[in-house]
Structures are given as structure tokens and as C-alpha cells.
Write a protein that holds these residues in place. Structure first.
Motif, short mmCIF file in Angstrom:
data_model
loop_
_atom_site.label_atom_id
_atom_site.label_comp_id
_atom_site.label_asym_id
_atom_site.label_seq_id
_atom_site.Cartn_x
_atom_site.Cartn_y
_atom_site.Cartn_z
N PRO A 450 0.83 -1.21 0.00
CA PRO A 450 0.00 0.00 0.00
C PRO A 450 0.86 1.26 0.00
N GLU A 451 0.27 2.34 -0.47
CA GLU A 451 0.96 3.64 -0.47
C GLU A 451 1.24 4.07 0.96
N LEU A 452 2.38 4.67 1.17
CA LEU A 452 2.71 5.15 2.51
C LEU A 452 2.77 6.67 2.50
N CYS A 453 2.61 7.26 3.66
CA CYS A 453 2.89 8.69 3.78
C CYS A 453 3.49 8.93 5.15
N GLU A 454 3.99 10.13 5.36
CA GLU A 454 4.66 10.46 6.61
C GLU A 454 3.68 10.36 7.79
N ALA A 455 4.22 10.06 8.97
CA ALA A 455 3.38 9.94 10.15
C ALA A 455 2.71 11.28 10.49
N PRO A 456 1.58 11.24 11.22
CA PRO A 456 0.88 12.49 11.55
C PRO A 456 1.77 13.48 12.30
N PRO A 457 1.51 14.77 12.18
CA PRO A 457 2.40 15.81 12.71
C PRO A 457 2.69 15.70 14.21
N MET A 458 1.65 15.43 15.01
CA MET A 458 1.89 15.41 16.46
C MET A 458 2.84 14.27 16.82
N ILE A 459 2.65 13.13 16.15
CA ILE A 459 3.50 11.98 16.41
C ILE A 459 4.94 12.30 16.01
N LEU A 460 5.05 12.89 14.82
CA LEU A 460 6.36 13.21 14.29
C LEU A 460 7.07 14.21 15.20
N ALA A 461 6.30 15.19 15.67
CA ALA A 461 6.90 16.22 16.53
C ALA A 461 7.46 15.60 17.79
#
Lengths: 496, 331, 119
Positions: A450-461
């Protein structure tokens, strides 16, 4: 008396009493919000306590107004403050970071109970590192264990249940061994207060029950700290727990048990039992070396990323143990600072793996193939934390290894071998970190994936917050090093 | 005479323990562990530990047996034939032998049993015996140490119970791959006892008596063995008995789930709240002396409230745990 | 009676290892928990054995009588807490075993391991 005088008690009582309140909150994400706020408040209390200890030195608080040894004493010094910061910090970050994954894994109905258990772990770990009473310590040890069983059993995979069962069995054996040891010492000294015990144990130090007690306490806490070779419960417990729980527990749960072990050994046993120093070194140094060699080797062959990190923790606990067993100020400082640094390193690594799992839905090595292109920030954080674990300069991992290796080299030729083993284990760390990096950066993403994308902003922060802390404290390590130095001086009975 | 009786009981304990481990029928093993706990309780009584004996009897022989039976109903009563793994046996024998030898080795330098000059009787404990009357003014020293001198431990103990309660509810609360019985089906299973005349009549008469006994143990703990924990266990037993006799639905009407949850949380909060009230009134955490103008009156009030907190949480947790096991049934 | 002076401690050691043996050697998860409670129960005996004073009585001042010899209240208090910890562990352990049985259809450790290797 102003409220600041009660900080030692509030540090434990605030999260403890909020736990029942959380069970009554039945509205959507309110339990999460309340727990996160409580956890953050606990972190603030820890900072305030750190300030007090920095200005006034060690604190003592008599619970119930009864002076020790008759009442229960909370005893707080630099070492406990360091642990309080790790524990409350890890809990807060893991909660903020884990909201999305917990929402998926726990479900709304169970959330109030789950978050209450979380706060209980937090409160009990704080209690373990601040109490000055051997039996009160057992009570907190058990609350933290019972609540962690609940957290781990909430894992979505059915293997979480077997991991929990195993942890219940081994954890209870460990706690009961500790209780037997405390009982034997109580029998010989008549006291449960650690400081009082240290004063009185000298008179009976030659007697067998005391020697056997030292063995039982060490064994019990080794089980709790997942020390090699009694680490069997740990990799699976961390692998199958809900993701946020892995982050939280990996960063601080075994650390609290190690803290207790260090405190018992250095405060009660070492100054008073004639043979204890030689026994500690003879027993722990080989175990530590085997621990980090075996732990790292197993991690190299492990394909489940969370289990890989679990075995890597077995190795890292070995480093800490080595620093403890060498019994010099330099080594002990290295060990204590590594308690702090490892929390940052393992926290960041687990968080990065959770981010990947959040998108790919799997923690198996093949599943992450080629994910770096879609998730560059996550993988960059993994690389930085991985370098930190290997011990590359400018990261926290370098600081602790630098101290440990220097400490080894003080011992001449045998020390060279220890340092070599340490470096070999670091090389193995290069291998398993590289395996992940290779899969993520250089393997193509399978067609059907499946297509991936970057993790949600709060998690990434929150991931990057911890990752940057790895760099920050690697460049300017004065805060953890200052606390660790002061702690090791106190433990070794030298003036700070 | 007591000595010989004690030795006899201890030997019996070992025999029962061996029988428990050897037995392949788990049902028998559970029953034997109930007996094990009762023997243990008698032993504790001989060793002057009346409070502990009462608790061990209520918890070990009562609560634990009920829990094990509840679990066995869901997991099966027979142990498989290959009960011991060959590798496991040698490991177990090795570890057990090492542990036993260490403890035998140590025991030869233990103070003799009953020796009044042993360190445990010289330090700390005499202070409790000397100061309970002047400082707390109650006759039961165990209650004084438990509730006040080491009240922080007991706060921890309440939270242990609380943790177990929310833990069991959390673990058994999921409806994964499982049909939960509907109210009617459950009723049909549970109601069976209603058709038995003798248990019903005897039971109906017993429930209020047990409840009364629970209240006595709760509020008389300062003077005689007992206190919130034992009282909670007894009260829970009364309500569980009521649920068994009258059907689970009636039991739930008596104590609906929201009320149980409130009890589980409320008792623990009451205990902690008393501690915080002491802080607000200018004392240390859990320093009951500041609760009233006369310190010993404050201690009395504090003990009363915290014991009540313990009793409420324990009752709530035990009933919730019973419901959690009872509601589950395999397909 | 020199032998009897330590008898309780020996029984404690024997009970402890009986429990320990069951915990390590048995593959049935319920049996492991039963073993665990024997193991914990043994420790209660260790503590309570040290609280006895020859000729003493339970530490309760009946009718204000403070002149008698009293046994030690402290180990009793500790064990009251330990008993509660023990039952709490048992309750949680059983809840987990019940769930294991639902998920795996077995409470034998080797069966369960075999299933996990298969999956």
C-alpha cells in the motif's frame, strides 16, 4: 508549611489519586487527556523537586509525620531526581506520541481502565525511586508490575497474553525473592528503613542470613530489571504490548528496578559486607559481558523490529551493569548517565518503529522495505537514534560509552578486554541498525504494497523532540552528567 | 502442647503442598489449596498473628478458591498427561535445590523462634508497642501500625486491590471472538440455585448475618482483629452469595455496575483524600493528628475514614471481579 | 529443643521450593498459578515465624492491659499487605489465563507455543 515542602509526597500521590478519577471518565478521549495532563504535571513536579535538591541537597519527608525508622520515609537525592525526570518525561512523551495508536489498539470502552493503569505505573515507579523504606518499595514494585501486566495484556495480538502470563510468573518470582531478602535482613536488623538498615547491618554483616539476603535481593531485582540470563520475559512483553506502552516501559520500567538494585548494593551492602565488593565484580562483570554480546547477537538475527529493540535493551542493561560492577566513580557515573541516555535512545528508536508500524501496519523487517522514500523524517530520526545507540560522537550514546570505556581502561590489561568486548557489541549494533536502514532506504517498495505517507504531525513532533534530545544532551551533557556525578559520589560515600 | 500441635500443622502443610503439586485434577488441587490456606491460618494464630490469620482464612481459603473455581469453569478441570516438560523438570529441580540449600544454610544462624532478644523485638517494634496507646489511643497495635505508623503502605495496598480490580475488568472486558451470554441465558444458568430449597432458605438467613458480621469487623478493628480489608472480603462474600441464590440480575439490581465502579474508585479516593486533607490542614501527608484539635482524636477519625475507604474499595473490587468471571462463558 | 528452634524456617524453605518447582516445571498455566500462590504463601510463614515471642500474646491491649509480653506487630502488618498483593496477582493471572484459553483453546504451555510457531 508551604506546598513545596510536600513535593516528595505529591510526586507520587498526584498520579496515584488521579488513576481512580480517570476510571470514572466515560467520555471519548477524556481519559487520555486527563492522563496526559496528570503526567505532564508529574513532570513539572519532578523539575521542581530537581530544583529543590539542587539548592538544598538531599530531602527527607516523613509520611504521616512519623519519623523514620518508625514511619515511612521518602528520601530524595540527585539520583532519584534523575530517575523521576526520566520516568515522568517518558510517560508524558509516550502519551502524547501514542494517542493515535492507542485509540486504535485500546478502544473507547476499555480506555478509562487502561489509562488508569498507566497512571498507576507512573505513580508506582515514582514511588519506587523515592521511598526510603524497603517494604514500601516492595508495595510500589508490585503496583507497578500489576499495572504493567494490565497495560501489556491490552496488546492487540493474542501473543500479548502469553507474554503477560510469563511476565506475571517471572515478575512475581522476582518480587517474592526481593521480599524474602528484605525479610531476612529485617530479621537480623529489626528495621525496614534503608538508611537505618545501612547503620545496623554492620554488626551482623558476618552472619549467613544477611549474606543470603543479599543474594535474594540481587536475584529478585535482576529478574525485574530483565538482566541476562533472567531476561526471558522482556523481549516479548515489549514486542506485543500496545505501541505506546512499549515506548514508555522500554524507556523506564527496567531502569527503576536497576535503580533499586544500585541503591541497595551501594547504600546497604557494599560499605558493610566485607566480601560483597569482590562478589559483585566477580558475578556481574562476566554476566554483563555475556549480556551485551548475546543481546546484540540475537538482535542481529531478529526480524521483528520491536523484539530486536528488546534484545538490544538486554545488551544495554549489560552496559549499565558493567559500569556498576566496576565499582569506580568513573564507571558508576558512566552507568548512571547511561540510564538516562538509554531512555532517550530506546525511546526514540521505539517511537520511530511505531511510526513505521502506524503506516505499514507491521513491525516485521520485510514490511518496511523502501519506506524511507515516503517517510523521510521518521527514518531520519531512526538513523540519528541508531547512531546514538552505536555511540557516534555528538550523540548521547557517545557520552556514556566514552565514560564506560575510560573506566575499563583504568584496569590495565583485563580492562582492555572489557573495552574490546564493549566495542564488539557496538559493532554488532551497527549491523542491526544497518539492517533496518538498508531495508528502508535501499530495498525497493514491493509493487503490491500500500501507499505510505509520513506519520501524523503530532507523532512526528514528539519523535523528533526525543531525537533532538539525543543530540542536545550529546553536545551539552552537563545536566545528566552533573546529576550522575553527584549521585555516584553519594553512592560511593565520597563528598560531592 | 501448642508446640507439638504447631509442628504437626507444619508437617501437614508440607504434605498438602506436595499433594497440590502432584494432583492432576485441578479441581482437587484448588480445593487442597483452600485447605492449605486454612492450615496456614491456624499456624498464624498459634504464632500470635490473629489479624493475619483472619485475613489468610478469608482471602486464601475464601476469595482465592472462588476465583480459581471460576477460572476452572472456563478453562477445564484436567491437567494434560504430559504435565511436566523433561527439560523443565531438571531446571526446576536444580533451581529448587539451590534455593532450598541456600535457605537451610542461612537458617542455622537465624535467631531462634520465640527468642525475645532477637533483633526484630529490640528495635522499632518496641516503639510501636510503647507508643500506640499514648499517640493513637487504640488497643490493637496491628491496626495502629497498619493504619497510621505505616499508613502509606496500606494506601499502597488499597491501590494494589484497585489495580487488580481494573486489571481484571480491562482484561476480561473485551468481547473478542466470544459471544457474551444474553441476560436471559445468563439468568437460566444462574437461577439454578433458586430451585434448591435448602440452600435458598439457609442462604437467605445467612446473607444479613454475614453482612452484620462484616460491619462488626469493619468498625471493631481498632479493638480486636479485623479492619477494612477483612470486612470488605466478608461483605463481598455476602453479596456474591445473594447473587448466587437470587440470580445475577437481582444481584445487579442491588449493586448496578456504575455503583460498583464508583465504589472501586471511591474507596481509594477516600483514603487518598484523607491524606491530602492532612496536607491542607498543615500536617504531612497522612498525618491524621491534624484532623481534630486533639491529636489522638484526629488519629481516631483518620483511622475510621481510611478503614472505610479500604472496605469500600475491597467490596467493590471483589464483586466486580466475580461478575467479570461469572459473565464469561465459552461458546 | 534446638531442632524446633528452626523448624518453621525449614518448613518455609520446603514450601517455597515446592511452589517454585511447580511454577517452573508445570506446563499447565493454572497449575503454575497455584504453584505461585504456594510460593508466596511460604514467605508469609517466614515473616510470621519471626514475630513470635515465647510466652507472648497477640499485640492487642485487652482491657488496657499493657503489662504482658506481646508478640511483634510489624511482621503481621507487612504480611497483611503481602497477602493482598498475592491475591491481586492471582486474580490478574487467572484473568489472563481465561483469555488465553479463549484465544488458543488450551491452557497447556507447549500447545500454545506450538500454535504460535505455526502462525
Amino acid at each position: 508549611m508551604s506546598i513545596e515542602d510536600h513535593l516528595p509526597a505529591l510526586q507520587i500521590v498526584v498520579p496515584l489519586l488521579l488513576a481512580p478519577v480517570v476510571t470514572l471518565l466515560r467520555v471519548r478521549s477524556l481519559p487520555w487527556a486527563a492522563s496526559t495532563a496528570t503526567s505532564a504535571l508529574t513532570f513539572v513536579l519532578a523539575i521542581a523537586l530537581a530544583g529543590q535538591v539542587a539548592t538544598d541537597g538531599a530531602l527527607s519527608y516523613a509520611v504521616g509525620g512519623w519519623q523514620p525508622p518508625y514511619g515511612i520515609e521518602l528520601a530524595i537525592d540527585q539520583f532519584s531526581v534523575l530517575l523521576l525526570l526520566i520516568i515522568s518525561g517518558a510517560s508524558t512523551v509516550a502519551l502524547v506520541f501514542g494517542k493515535a495508536s492507542l485509540d486504535r489498539e485500546i478502544g473507547e470502552e476499555r480506555a478509562p481502565l487502561f489509562f488508569a493503569a498507566w497512571l498507576l505505573v507512573l505513580a508506582a515507579l515514582c514511588g519506587m525511586v523515592t521511598t526510603g523504606d524497603a517494604f514500601n518499595l516492595f508495595v510500589f514494585l508490585e503496583i507497578s508490575s500489576l499495572a504493567s501486566y494490565v497495560l501489556i495484556a491490552a496488546g492487540p495480538d493474542r501473543r500479548a497474553l502469553m507474554a503477560t502470563h510469563r511476565y506475571i510468573i517471572l515478575g512475581t518470582l522476582g518480587a517474592t525473592f526481593y521480599l524474602i531478602g528484605v525479610g531476612l535482613i529485617y530479621m537480623m536488623t529489626g528495621t525496614l528503613n534503608l538508611a537505618d538498615m545501612a547503620l545496623r547491618i554492620g554488626e551482623v554483616s558476618e552472619l549467613r542470613p544477611v549474606l543470603v539476603a543479599a543474594g535474594f535481593i540481587t536475584m529478585g531485582l535482576a529478574l525485574k530489571a530483565a538482566m541476562f540470563p533472567v531476561h526471558a520475559w522482556m523481549p516479548n512483553a515489549y514486542a506485543f504490548a500496545p505501541h505506546a506502552v512499549s515506548v514508555f516501559l522500554a524507556a523506564c520500567a527496567t531502569k527503576a528496578a536497576l535503580y533499586v538494585l544500585i541503591r541497595f548494593d551501594f547504600v546497604v551492602f557494599l560499605p558493610h559486607l566485607a566480601e560483597h565488593a569482590a562478589q559483585v565484580s566477580a558475578f556481574f562483570i562476566p554476566l554483563a559481558v555475556v549480556a551485551f554480546l548475546v543481546g546484540s547477537t540475537v538482535a542481529v538475527f531478529e526480524r521483528n523490529l520491536k523484539r530486536m529493540l528488546g534484545y538490544s535493551s538486554v545488551a544495554q542493561i549489560g552496559y549499565i551493569l558493567l559500569g556498576v560492577a566496576l565499582l569506580t566513580p568513573l564507571a558508576l557515573t558512566g552507568a548512571i548517565v547511561h540510564l538516562f541516555n538509554h531512555a532517550l535512545i530506546k525511546g526514540a528508536l521505539f517511537m520511530a518503529v511505531v511510526c513505521i508500524a502506524h503506516r505499514t501496519g507491521s513491525v516485521q523487517l520485510p514490511a518496511i522495505a523502501g519506506c524511507a522514500r515516503a517517510m523521510p523524517l521518521t527514518m531520519a530520526a531512526f538513523v540519528v537514534a541508531g547512531l546514538s545507540m552505536i555511540g557516534v560522537p555528538l550523540t548521547v550514546g557517545f557520552v556514556s560509552k566514552w565514560y564506560l570505556i575510560q573506566a575499563c581502561l583504568e584496569f590495565g590489561v583485563p580492562g582492555y578486554f572489557l573495552a574490546a568486548a564493549l566495542l564488539l557489541s557496538s559493532l554488532l549494533a551497527v549491523v542491526y541498525v544497518w539492517k533496518v536502514v538498508e531495508a528502508a532506504y535501499f530495498k525497493p517498495r514491493p509493487e503490491e504494497a500500500p501507499e505510505l505517507c509520513e506519520a501524523p504531525p503530532m507523532i512526528l513532533a514528539s519523535l523528533w523532540l526525543v531525537t533532538l534530545a539525543n543530540l542536545w544532551f550529546g553536545i551539552d551533557s552537563s545536566l545528566p552528567l552533573g546529576l550522575a556525578r553527584a549521585a555516584s559520589m553519594t553512592l560511593l560515600g565520597e563528598a560531592p | 502442647m501448642t508446640l507439638i500441635f504447631g509442628v504437626f500443622l507444619l508437617i501437614l502443610l508440607v504434605i498438602v503442598a506436595l499433594a497440590i503439586v502432584r494432583s492432576e485434577d485441578l479441581f482437587a488441587a484448588v480445593m487442597l489449596s483452600g485447605i492449605f490456606s486454612l492450615l496456614m491460618a491456624v499456624n498464624f494464630f498459634l504464632l500470635d498473628a490473629a489479624d493475619v490469620a483472619l485475613t489468610e482464612a478469608a482471602v486464601g481459603a475464601g476469595v482465592a478458591t472462588v476465583l480459581f473455581l471460576g477460572a476452572l469453569a472456563l478453562t477445564g478441570k484436567e491437567e494434560a498427561r504430559h504435565t511436566v516438560s523433561p527439560g523443565g523438570r531438571w531446571l526446576a529441580l536444580g533451581v529448587s535445590f539451590a534455593t532450598a540449600s541456600l535457605l537451610f544454610y542461612a537458617s542455622l544462624e537465624n535467631p531462634h523462634i520465640g527468642d525475645g532478644s532477637a533483633p526484630v523485638h529490640q528495635h522499632v517494634a518496641p516503639w510501636y508497642l510503647a507508643n500506640t496507646l499514648p499517640l493513637i489511643d487504640i488497643p490493637n497495635v496491628v491496626t495502629a501500625v497498619l493504619g497510621s505508623f505505616r499508613g502509606f503502605d496500606t494506601l499502597g495496598e488499597v491501590f494494589v486491590v484497585f489495580t487488580a480490580g481494573i486489571g481484571v475488568m480491562s482484561i476480561l472486558g473485551v468481547r473478542h471472538s466470544l459471544v457474551e451470554l444474553s441476560g436471559a441465558e445468563l439468568d437460566a444458568r444462574q437461577r439454578s440455585l433458586r430451585h434448591h430449597l435448602i440452600p435458598r432458605i439457609v442462604g437467605r438467613g445467612m446473607v444479613p448475618l454475614i453482612m452484620l458480621f462484616a460491619l462488626y469487623v469493619q468498625f471493631h478493628g481498632e479493638y480486636s482483629p479485623g479492619g477494612g480489608f477483612q470486612a470488605g472480603a466478608i461483605a463481598a462474600a455476602a453479596i456474591i452469595l445473594y447473587s448466587l441464590l437470587e440470580g445475577d440480575d437481582r444481584g445487579r439490581e442491588l449493586l448496578p455496575e456504575w455503583l460498583l465502579r464508583l465504589m472501586v474508585a471511591g474507596g481509594a479516593l477516600l483514603y487518598g483524600g484523607v491524606g491530602l486533607a492532612c496536607v491542607l490542614l498543615g500536617g504531612n501527608f497522612l498525618d491524621y493528628s491534624v484532623l481534630a484539635t486533639v491529636p489522638s482524636a484526629g488519629q481516631h477519625l483518620g483511622l475510621l475514614l481510611i478503614e472505610l475507604g479500604v472496605g469500600i474499595t475491597v467490596t467493590g473490587v471483589l464483586i466486580s471481579v466475580f461478575h467479570a468471571f461469572a459473565r464469561r462463558a465459552s461458546r | 529443643m534446638a531442632i524446633l528452634a528452626y523448624f518453621n524456617y525449614w518448613v518455609f524453605a520446603v514450601l517455597l521450593v515446592i511452589g517454585l518447582y511447580a511454577v517452573i516445571a508445570k506446563t499447565n498455566l493454572v497449575k503454575q498459578l497455584i504453584g505461585l500462590s504456594i510460593f508466596q504463601g511460604a514467605v508469609f510463614l517466614l515473616y510470621i515465624s519471626m514475630n513470635k515471642v515465647e510466652g507472648g500474646t497477640a499485640p492487642i491491649f485487652l482491657n488496657g492491659n499493657t503489662e504482658r509480653i506481646f508478640s511483634n506487630p510489624l511482621p503481621q502488618v507487612l504480611i497483611l499487605t503481602a497477602i493482598v498483593v498475592g491475591i491481586a496477582t492471582t486474580a490478574l493471572g487467572l484473568a489472563v489465563v481465561v483469555r488465553i484459553r479463549e484465544e488458543y483453546g488450551s491452557v497447556e504451555e507447549d500447545d500454545i507455543k506450538a500454535q504460535d510457531v505455526g502462525s
